[in-house]
Design a protein around this motif. Structure first.
Motif, short mmCIF file in Angstrom:
data_model
loop_
_atom_site.label_atom_id
_atom_site.label_comp_id
_atom_site.label_asym_id
_atom_site.label_seq_id
_atom_site.Cartn_x
_atom_site.Cartn_y
_atom_site.Cartn_z
N SER A 1 37.35 34.32 42.59
CA SER A 1 36.77 35.65 42.42
C SER A 1 37.87 36.66 42.64
O SER A 1 38.79 36.42 43.42
CB SER A 1 35.60 35.89 43.38
OG SER A 1 36.02 35.81 44.72
N SER A 2 37.79 37.76 41.92
CA SER A 2 38.84 38.77 42.05
C SER A 2 38.36 40.09 41.49
O SER A 2 37.29 40.18 40.87
CB SER A 2 40.12 38.34 41.33
OG SER A 2 39.92 38.29 39.95
N GLN A 3 39.17 41.09 41.73
CA GLN A 3 38.96 42.39 41.10
C GLN A 3 40.29 42.83 40.54
O GLN A 3 41.26 42.99 41.26
CB GLN A 3 38.44 43.42 42.10
CG GLN A 3 38.20 44.77 41.43
CD GLN A 3 37.46 45.74 42.33
OE1 GLN A 3 36.93 45.37 43.36
NE2 GLN A 3 37.44 46.98 41.93
N GLU A 4 40.34 42.98 39.24
CA GLU A 4 41.54 43.44 38.54
C GLU A 4 41.21 44.78 37.93
O GLU A 4 40.42 44.86 36.99
CB GLU A 4 41.95 42.44 37.45
CG GLU A 4 42.32 41.06 37.96
CD GLU A 4 43.59 41.06 38.79
OE1 GLU A 4 44.50 41.86 38.49
OE2 GLU A 4 43.66 40.26 39.73
N SER B 1 39.24 47.79 37.15
CA SER B 1 37.82 48.08 37.30
C SER B 1 36.93 46.89 36.98
O SER B 1 35.71 47.01 36.95
CB SER B 1 37.44 49.26 36.40
OG SER B 1 37.65 48.93 35.05
N ILE B 2 37.52 45.71 36.76
CA ILE B 2 36.73 44.52 36.45
C ILE B 2 36.61 43.63 37.68
O ILE B 2 37.61 43.17 38.23
CB ILE B 2 37.33 43.71 35.28
CG1 ILE B 2 37.32 44.56 34.01
CG2 ILE B 2 36.55 42.42 35.07
CD1 ILE B 2 37.91 43.87 32.80
N GLU B 3 35.38 43.41 38.10
CA GLU B 3 35.09 42.45 39.17
C GLU B 3 34.61 41.17 38.49
O GLU B 3 33.90 41.23 37.50
CB GLU B 3 33.99 42.97 40.08
CG GLU B 3 34.35 44.23 40.82
CD GLU B 3 33.21 44.73 41.67
OE1 GLU B 3 32.66 43.94 42.46
OE2 GLU B 3 32.86 45.90 41.53
N ASN B 4 35.01 40.02 39.03
CA ASN B 4 34.59 38.78 38.40
C ASN B 4 34.47 37.65 39.40
O ASN B 4 35.03 37.70 40.50
CB ASN B 4 35.55 38.40 37.27
CG ASN B 4 36.93 38.10 37.78
OD1 ASN B 4 37.17 37.02 38.29
ND2 ASN B 4 37.85 39.05 37.67
N ILE C 1 31.58 35.28 35.27
CA ILE C 1 30.73 36.46 35.18
C ILE C 1 31.61 37.65 35.54
O ILE C 1 32.22 37.67 36.61
CB ILE C 1 29.52 36.37 36.12
CG1 ILE C 1 28.70 35.13 35.78
CG2 ILE C 1 28.68 37.63 36.03
CD1 ILE C 1 27.59 34.83 36.78
N ALA C 2 31.71 38.62 34.63
CA ALA C 2 32.58 39.78 34.83
C ALA C 2 31.79 41.06 34.64
O ALA C 2 30.89 41.12 33.80
CB ALA C 2 33.74 39.74 33.84
N TYR C 3 32.15 42.08 35.43
CA TYR C 3 31.49 43.38 35.35
C TYR C 3 32.55 44.47 35.37
O TYR C 3 33.44 44.47 36.22
CB TYR C 3 30.54 43.56 36.53
CG TYR C 3 29.95 44.95 36.61
CD1 TYR C 3 29.08 45.41 35.63
CD2 TYR C 3 30.30 45.81 37.64
CE1 TYR C 3 28.55 46.70 35.69
CE2 TYR C 3 29.78 47.09 37.71
CZ TYR C 3 28.91 47.53 36.74
OH TYR C 3 28.39 48.79 36.79
N ASN C 4 32.47 45.39 34.42
CA ASN C 4 33.39 46.52 34.34
C ASN C 4 32.70 47.75 34.92
O ASN C 4 31.84 48.34 34.29
CB ASN C 4 33.79 46.77 32.89
CG ASN C 4 34.74 47.94 32.73
OD1 ASN C 4 35.11 48.60 33.70
ND2 ASN C 4 35.14 48.22 31.51
#
Length: 80
Positions: A23-26, A28-31, A44-47
């Protein structure tokens, strides 16, 4: 109400006893990436940003990219 839809969506792809492997946040994308008991992987990714963001996924020498719109979520499933 959004949480209800998120859980419903994820349950279509994430199998019982799946394990979180990344899991990470790059930007503005959390995944989150999970490995299902059958060996498939689910991302699963969320912008949460205000603009489209390029998501690049690399796994064991293979890769794919996707333009994730602002405020959007996406789910990807693959076998490695």
């Amino acid at each position: 109400m959004d949480d209800f839809y998120t859980i419903g969506h994820a349950s279509k792809f994430v199998q019982p006893k799946a394990k979180r492997i990344e899991s990470s946040q790059e930007g503005s994308i959390e995944n989150v990436v999970l490995k299902n008991p059958d060996g498939s992987k689910v991302l699963i990714a969320y912008n949460h940003g205000n603009s489209n963001e390029e998501l690049i996924v690399s796994d064991q020498g293979n890769f794919f990219s996707y333009s994730l719109p602002e405020g959007a979520a996406a789910t990807f499933v693959w076998n490695s």
